[in-house]
Scaffold this active site. Structure first.
Site: not given
Ligand code: DX5
Ligand code: ZN
Length: 218
Positions: A7, A30, A32, A34, A63, A65, A134, A141-142, A172
């Site tokens: 991602s 990937h 993301d 948002m 993805h 969101m 999910m 992330g993280g 994910d």
């Molecule tokens: C979270 C995202 C993920 C995110 C995952 O809302 O959809 O794709 O980047 O990050 P890690 O792998 O750091 O949990």
């Molecule tokens: Zn994602």
């Protein structure tokens, strides 16, 4: 071996081209998206997908969101998305959303938040090229993975196999080198990893290790 989809949320956006090149040993990229409404964070739009399209030949796994995802499906497809995944919780007419995605020529996916049952998909599963499960609450992330995701992956995999479908299960959130095997064991086909890849010392090694998904000895 699972599909590995780093991602770019955890990448350095000031040098996105080089960051994407650094994970070119992966299977997919990937992305993301948002909107600050479906999730409490704002990231990127079609413009960045278009820029990513110019620097990689890997499939772009987008993805969404965002609320009202149908409004933007064609824009992301035009920008170069190969896979477009919408959230079940964000679409009032999921059957229509999936058909719309497929009509653009993209592969269609549905994402499920941690609280959403896989049973929600009983009547649309055959329209899903992938289901994104999910393993954290979406938005950042993280984060650490939510353990309750594992039985959900198992149940979903059993249902897909029972129906004889080719639907992929993607996971994910919180996927790292040392826990990748647990998702694969539960039945996942594709693993997204943001911080697990981009914040590792050796990204090529991290991708290979996630793909190997080895159970630690002992
Ligand atoms: C979270 C995202 C993920 C995110 C995952 O809302 O959809 O794709 O980047 O990050 P890690 O792998 O750091 O949990
Ligand atoms: Zn994602």
């Amino acid at each position: 071996m699972p599909i590995v989809s780093p991602s770019i949320l955890s990448a350095d956006f000031a040098q996105l081209g080089a960051e994407i090149a650094s994970v070119s040993s992966a299977d997919w990229i990937h992305v993301d998206v948002m909107d600050g409404r479906f999730v409490p964070n704002i990231t990127i739009g079609p413009l960045v997908v278009k820029a990513a399209r110019r620097v990689t030949g890997l499939p772009l796994d987008v993805h969404l969101m965002i609320v009202e995802p149908d409004k933007y499906v064609q824009d992301f497809r035009d920008a170069g998305a190969d896979w477009i995944t919408v959230h079940a919780e964000a679409s009032d007419h999921l059957d229509r959303s999936l058909q719309l995605i497929r009509s653009t020529g993209a592969k269609a996916g549905v994402a499920l938040n941690p609280h959403t049952s896989e049973r929600e998909l009983d009547y649309v599963l055959e329209l899903c090229d992938q289901v994104l499960v999910m393993s954290v609450n979406p938005g950042f992330g993280g984060q650490s993975l939510i353990e309750r995701v594992f039985p959900k992956i198992e149940r979903l995999r059993a249902r897909i196999d029972q129906l004889g479908l080719g639907t992929l299960i993607q996971v994910d959130g919180g996927v790292k080198v040392d826990n990748a095997w647990r998702f694969v064991d539960a039945g996942a086909h594709a693993l997204v990893s943001g911080s697990g890849v981009f914040r590792s010392d050796d990204r090529v090694k991290a991708i290979a290790a996630i793909r190997a998904a080895e159970r630690p000895a002992g």
